[in-house]
Design an enzyme around this catalytic site. Structure first.
Site, mmCIF file in Angstrom:
data_model
loop_
_atom_site.group_PDB
_atom_site.id
_atom_site.type_symbol
_atom_site.label_atom_id
_atom_site.label_comp_id
_atom_site.label_asym_id
_atom_site.label_seq_id
_atom_site.Cartn_x
_atom_site.Cartn_y
_atom_site.Cartn_z
ATOM 1 N N HIS A 67 0.849 -1.188 0.000
ATOM 2 C CA HIS A 67 0.000 0.000 0.000
ATOM 3 C C HIS A 67 0.886 1.240 0.000
ATOM 4 C CE1 HIS A 67 -3.552 -2.363 0.734
ATOM 5 N NE2 HIS A 67 -2.893 -3.024 1.667
ATOM 6 N N CYS A 91 -0.311 2.413 -4.250
ATOM 7 C CA CYS A 91 -1.162 3.547 -4.594
ATOM 8 C C CYS A 91 -0.324 4.815 -4.517
ATOM 9 C CB CYS A 91 -2.340 3.649 -3.640
ATOM 10 S SG CYS A 91 -3.543 2.331 -3.876
#
Ligand SMILES: *[C@@H]1O[C@H](CO)[C@@H](O)[C@H](O)[C@H]1NC(C)=O
Ligand SMILES: *[C@@H]1O[C@H](CO)[C@@H](O)[C@H](O)[C@H]1NC(C)=O
Ligand SMILES: *[C@@H]1O[C@H](CO)[C@@H](O)[C@H](O)[C@H]1NC(C)=O
Length: 429
Positions: free
Chosen positions: A143, A184
């Protein structure tokens, strides 16, 4: 006629891989844990298999991953991890260099900087020991959020990562370095941070402001097996001739096939005509064995932040009893409630911190500001994680960190930001 001949001879020489005296080194990191994040460790294991198969010896590959997937109680195939539907085991042989609580930003940076003393007694203690003739390949998957990538318990900020890369450059730890990053907002780790004159070429799964995508949902395992950008570069490397394919060609293929986000490139573009073998393989005398082409799999990419919900929706579809359905319904409701609570908490913090409504609206709206106030942001993020939402429990909190970029860029003092977080979040807890 002669001129043409000379030119084409010259062209032919330039296209040949340069003689290389150096060794190839690699660092592979998955920054998450938990069954719902299966795909990150699957990506990392797969990357190891590529480097290993193409001739980089294990003492020059350093793997950092939590290692809670292969033997997870939810794994229907104990000891086996796959990175595509019906795929082969990618877990076999993966070195256990740094696992569980050793997966930290500090250890990652010390591995990169070759800091053997700092790593003594931790995991395998392996660090990069590369020199001025060596090439280094780094792959990180997890992430992310603006200007940071996540680790199980904390996060690594762009500025700190750049300082480590600069240190490696200044201390002659590589001739050329390639960095592939899946997360991300991963572009924000390099955008305006990575110089073009330190022999580093980087690509990211997404631009600085958007999600990256998970793919390959597996019904039996009830989790996603891969991330789109990661499996695209790895399946390309698996099936191509690494002696011929250039970084440039791989970038173009991956950018075309990762059509859900904007795959970006950063750093030294003059490296792009180098071959993949110069980073993802060993010496030139090792015979290569590309795999046969993979069978097509239906396209099913979802934005990483939607993975949890997508899995629950699938469980709903296949639920057999009312009891199962009501259990999943509750989990879905809980996920929406969590997201709402995070959104409300962030909005409350921002409105209390901001001088006026205009500033608050601006801070909540604008998602594209570049970060310059690094120290403010780093402190604000870490306070937000500790006092408000642990990111590995409340993953959606990462989606609101842009507001902290904005507050810091608006010149608000970090003490004011953390003070308000204390008021708002302690009340909530
Ligand atoms: C995986 O294998 C099973 C059984 O061989 C087959 O039914 C299924 O279609 C395969 N899935 C994919 C995505 O290839
Ligand atoms: C991306 O490509 C796949 C085919 O590989 C296609 O099914 C999908 O609709 C495309 N998505 C977007 C957003 O263009
Ligand atoms: C790559 O291009 C640079 C100039 O941009 C050149 O100096 C170098 O020799 C080329 N390398 C290869 C492997 O062709």
């Amino acid at each position: 006629m002669i001129a043409v001949l000379v030119l084409s001879l010259l062209g032919a020489t330039l296209a040949l891989p340069p003689k290389e005296g150096g060794n190839h080194w690699a660092v592979v990191v998955a920054g998450s844990n938990g069954w719902g994040n299966y795909r990150h460790q699957a990506d990392a294991c797969h990357a190891y298999q590529i480097l290993h198969r193409n001739g980089i010896p294990d003492d020059r590959i350093i793997v950092m991953m939590y290692d809670d997937i292969a033997n997870n109680e939810e794994n229907p195939t104990p000891g086996i991890i796959i990175n595509r539907p019906n795929g082969t085991d990618v877990y076999k042989g993966v070195p256990k260099d740094y696992n569980s609580e050793d997966v930290t930003p500090e250890n990652f940076l010390n591995v990169l900087k070759g800091n053997k003393e700092a790593m003594a007694g931790i995991g395998s203690g392996k660090v990069l020991q590369s020199g001025p003739e060596d090439n280094v390949f780094v792959f990180f998957t997890d992430h992310g959020a603006p200007n940071l990538i996540a680790f199980p318990e904390s996060e690594l900020h762009a500025k700190d990562m750049m300082e480590a890369l600069q240190y490696m450059h200044d201390n002659n730890m590589y001739k050329n370095l390639v960095f592939y990053l899946e997360a991300c907002e991963s572009g924000s780790m390099f955008h305006r941070h990575l110089p073009d004159n330190i022999n580093i070429f980087a690509t990211s799964a997404a631009n600085p402001h958007e999600s990256s995508y998970a793919c390959y949902f597996d019904e039996k395992r009830e989790t996603y097996l891969g991330d789109l950008y990661s499996v695209r570069w790895m399946e390309d490397s698996d099936t191509e001739d690494l002696k011929k394919e250039t970084l440039q060609r791989q970038f173009k293929i991956v950018r075309r096939e990762t059509n859900t986000s904007h795959v970006r490139e950063y750093g030294d573009m003059s490296m792009k005509n180098m071959t993949l073998l110069q980073f993802q393989g060993g010496r030139f005398d090792v015979p290569l064995t590309p795999l046969p082409p993979y069978p097509q799999v239906p396209f099913d990419a979802v934005p990483a932040p939607e993975v949890k919900l997508a899995v629950l929706q699938h469980r709903m579809k296949v639920a057999r009893t009312d009891e199962e359905r009501s259990e999943v319904t509750d989990l879905i409701k809980q996920e929406f409630a969590d997201r709402q609570m995070i959104r409300d908490t962030v909005e409350t913090i921002v409105r209390k911190v901001a001088q006026d409504q205009d500033q608050a609206d601006r801070v909540l709206r604008d998602r594209t500001r570049d970060l310059t106030a690094h120290d403010c942001y780093k402190r604000a993020v870490s306070h937000f994680r500790r006092r408000c939402f642990l990111f590995n429990v409340y993953e959606h909190a990462l989606r609101h960190l842009y507001t902290l970029v904005n507050l810091c860029e608006e010149g608000v003092s970090v003490d004011r930001i953390t003070g308000v977080m204390d008021q708002v979040c302690i009340a909530r807890n």
